[in-house]
Scaffold this motif. Sequence first.
Motif, PDB file in Angstrom:
ATOM      1  N   THR A  11      -0.343  -9.395  44.677  1.00 39.05           N
ATOM      2  CA  THR A  11       0.758 -10.456  45.206  1.00 39.05           C
ATOM      3  C   THR A  11       0.033 -11.484  45.799  1.00 39.05           C
ATOM      4  N   PHE A  12      -1.308 -11.650  45.581  1.00 45.07           N
ATOM      5  CA  PHE A  12      -1.754 -12.908  45.683  1.00 45.07           C
ATOM      6  C   PHE A  12      -2.271 -13.658  44.556  1.00 45.07           C
ATOM      7  N   GLY A  13      -1.845 -14.731  44.150  1.00 44.07           N
ATOM      8  CA  GLY A  13      -1.998 -15.091  42.785  1.00 44.07           C
ATOM      9  C   GLY A  13      -1.597 -16.284  42.673  1.00 44.07           C
ATOM     10  N   LEU A  14      -2.351 -16.956  41.618  1.00 41.00           N
ATOM     11  CA  LEU A  14      -2.067 -18.211  40.861  1.00 41.00           C
ATOM     12  C   LEU A  14      -1.396 -18.160  39.602  1.00 41.00           C
ATOM     13  N   TRP A  15      -0.297 -18.711  39.532  1.00 37.62           N
ATOM     14  CA  TRP A  15       0.584 -18.222  38.386  1.00 37.62           C
ATOM     15  C   TRP A  15       1.081 -19.668  37.456  1.00 37.62           C
ATOM     16  N   PRO A  16       0.857 -19.841  36.305  1.00 37.28           N
ATOM     17  CA  PRO A  16       1.424 -21.037  35.700  1.00 37.28           C
ATOM     18  C   PRO A  16       2.685 -20.689  35.304  1.00 37.28           C
ATOM     19  N   VAL A  17       3.497 -21.927  35.541  1.00 37.29           N
ATOM     20  CA  VAL A  17       4.901 -22.096  35.318  1.00 37.29           C
ATOM     21  C   VAL A  17       5.461 -21.888  33.895  1.00 37.29           C
ATOM     22  N   SER A  18       4.554 -22.261  33.145  1.00 36.32           N
ATOM     23  CA  SER A  18       4.604 -22.245  31.586  1.00 36.32           C
ATOM     24  C   SER A  18       4.758 -20.838  31.173  1.00 36.32           C
ATOM     25  N   LEU A  19       4.533 -19.708  31.841  1.00 35.68           N
ATOM     26  CA  LEU A  19       4.668 -18.216  31.580  1.00 35.68           C
ATOM     27  C   LEU A  19       5.924 -17.829  32.052  1.00 35.68           C
ATOM     28  N   ARG A  20       6.935 -18.567  32.525  1.00 36.26           N
ATOM     29  CA  ARG A  20       8.002 -18.048  33.197  1.00 36.26           C
ATOM     30  C   ARG A  20       9.071 -17.474  32.376  1.00 36.26           C
ATOM     31  N   ASP A  21       9.145 -18.059  31.162  1.00 38.61           N
ATOM     32  CA  ASP A  21      10.199 -17.278  29.847  1.00 38.61           C
ATOM     33  C   ASP A  21       9.456 -16.078  29.425  1.00 38.61           C
ATOM     34  N   ASP A  22       8.221 -15.862  29.454  1.00 37.35           N
ATOM     35  CA  ASP A  22       7.509 -14.681  29.114  1.00 37.35           C
ATOM     36  C   ASP A  22       7.651 -13.615  30.188  1.00 37.35           C
ATOM     37  N   LEU A  23       7.617 -13.780  31.378  1.00 42.22           N
ATOM     38  CA  LEU A  23       7.677 -12.933  32.505  1.00 42.22           C
ATOM     39  C   LEU A  23       9.174 -12.607  32.486  1.00 42.22           C
ATOM     40  N   ARG A  24      10.048 -13.574  32.257  1.00 38.62           N
ATOM     41  CA  ARG A  24      11.547 -13.119  32.399  1.00 38.62           C
ATOM     42  C   ARG A  24      11.791 -11.896  31.147  1.00 38.62           C
ATOM     43  N   ALA A  25      11.179 -12.280  30.180  1.00 32.02           N
ATOM     44  CA  ALA A  25      11.519 -11.309  29.069  1.00 32.02           C
ATOM     45  C   ALA A  25      10.912 -10.038  29.339  1.00 32.02           C
ATOM     46  N   ALA A  26       9.434 -10.057  29.881  1.00 29.10           N
ATOM     47  CA  ALA A  26       9.148  -8.479  30.397  1.00 29.10           C
ATOM     48  C   ALA A  26       9.677  -8.037  31.560  1.00 29.10           C
ATOM     49  N   LEU A  27      10.197  -8.887  32.181  1.00 27.44           N
ATOM     50  CA  LEU A  27      10.945  -7.962  33.439  1.00 27.44           C
ATOM     51  C   LEU A  27      12.353  -7.289  32.997  1.00 27.44           C
TER      52      LEU A  27
ATOM     53  N   ILE B  26       2.372 -22.196  40.585  1.00 28.57           N
ATOM     54  CA  ILE B  26       2.789 -21.502  42.018  1.00 28.57           C
ATOM     55  C   ILE B  26       1.519 -20.673  42.537  1.00 28.57           C
ATOM     56  N   VAL B  27       1.221 -20.565  43.985  1.00 29.87           N
ATOM     57  CA  VAL B  27       0.563 -19.543  44.604  1.00 29.87           C
ATOM     58  C   VAL B  27       1.431 -18.779  45.173  1.00 29.87           C
ATOM     59  N   THR B  28       1.310 -17.382  45.067  1.00 31.43           N
ATOM     60  CA  THR B  28       2.049 -16.279  46.243  1.00 31.43           C
ATOM     61  C   THR B  28       1.254 -15.818  47.067  1.00 31.43           C
ATOM     62  N   ALA B  29       1.768 -15.532  48.156  1.00 30.24           N
ATOM     63  CA  ALA B  29       1.214 -14.535  49.293  1.00 30.24           C
ATOM     64  C   ALA B  29       2.407 -13.575  49.561  1.00 30.24           C
ATOM     65  N   ALA B  30       1.790 -12.354  50.222  1.00 31.69           N
ATOM     66  CA  ALA B  30       2.866 -11.282  50.610  1.00 31.69           C
ATOM     67  C   ALA B  30       3.126 -11.623  52.089  1.00 31.69           C
ATOM     68  N   ALA B  31       4.432 -11.452  52.341  1.00 31.41           N
ATOM     69  CA  ALA B  31       4.746 -11.601  53.855  1.00 31.41           C
ATOM     70  C   ALA B  31       4.479 -10.602  54.991  1.00 31.41           C
ATOM     71  N   ASP B  32       3.719  -9.686  54.415  1.00 30.19           N
ATOM     72  CA  ASP B  32       3.481  -8.840  55.558  1.00 30.19           C
ATOM     73  C   ASP B  32       1.616  -8.657  55.809  1.00 30.19           C
ATOM     74  N   THR B  33       1.068  -9.712  55.190  1.00 25.47           N
ATOM     75  CA  THR B  33      -0.626  -9.911  55.072  1.00 25.47           C
ATOM     76  C   THR B  33      -0.742 -11.072  55.942  1.00 25.47           C
ATOM     77  N   PRO B  34      -1.116 -11.061  57.341  1.00 23.23           N
ATOM     78  CA  PRO B  34      -1.300 -12.220  58.029  1.00 23.23           C
ATOM     79  C   PRO B  34      -2.550 -12.682  58.152  1.00 23.23           C
ATOM     80  N   LEU B  35      -3.502 -12.016  57.570  1.00 18.76           N
ATOM     81  CA  LEU B  35      -4.919 -12.534  57.852  1.00 18.76           C
ATOM     82  C   LEU B  35      -5.830 -13.236  56.434  1.00 18.76           C
ATOM     83  N   PHE B  36      -4.819 -13.462  55.427  1.00 18.84           N
ATOM     84  CA  PHE B  36      -5.451 -13.799  54.029  1.00 18.84           C
ATOM     85  C   PHE B  36      -6.199 -15.012  54.186  1.00 18.84           C
ATOM     86  N   PRO B  37      -6.995 -15.347  53.344  1.00 20.35           N
ATOM     87  CA  PRO B  37      -7.986 -16.466  53.565  1.00 20.35           C
ATOM     88  C   PRO B  37      -7.484 -17.575  53.815  1.00 20.35           C
TER      89      PRO B  37
END
Length: 202
Positions: A140-156, A95-106
């Motif tokens: 908040t602007f990133g490229l994230w591999p879905v394969s790390l989702r369980d690791d992220l869940r544990a970290a949170l 996935i790629v994320t973008a912040a909802a309050d940043t209207p001029l990103f590239p």
Amino acid sequence: MSRPLGVILAGGLATRMGGGDKGRLPLAGRPLIEHVIDRLAPQVEKLALNANGDAARFSDLGLPVLADSIAGHPGPLAGVLAGMDWAAARGASHIVTAAADTPLFPADLVAVLVNAADADGKPIALAATKAGDKLWRQPTFGLWPVSLRDDLRAALTEGVRKVVIWTDRHGTALAAYPDDPFDPFFNVNTPKDLIRAEELLQ
């Protein structure tokens, strides 16, 4: 890599704007979030919105609304995780994320993030603003591999809240953009920022 899915992060509390949905604030005659949608949608395969509370209030946008799965408004990483889970159910790798309050990103954000990750051989890529000889990460602007989702869940679950604490564990490429003539990741936090965004759009 196939085109990633896109997730707009709008799960914050907007305390500096007095609460409510920042994305609904008017900017150049349209809601702020519509500017973000217009920029991100052409760059991704599908698009969703990370937001908490009553999802029906966003029904006019025509997007899936993904709530945090971790309680207590733990920050943008929870939105990243919600996006990863949504993408995993669709067989997407990133996935790629973008912040909802940043209207001029590239307009080339996704391609530049993907190229940075490929070039550095890192699993995660974050955007950054280059000011002189310094790089300021835009977590908040990133490229994230879905394969790390369980690791992220544990970290949170363990209490990790700051994006870069988690990303630094895995290796992060940076996609740098100059801040001249303006910072493309300028975000709207206050009423004064909204006035500035109007000026930049013109």
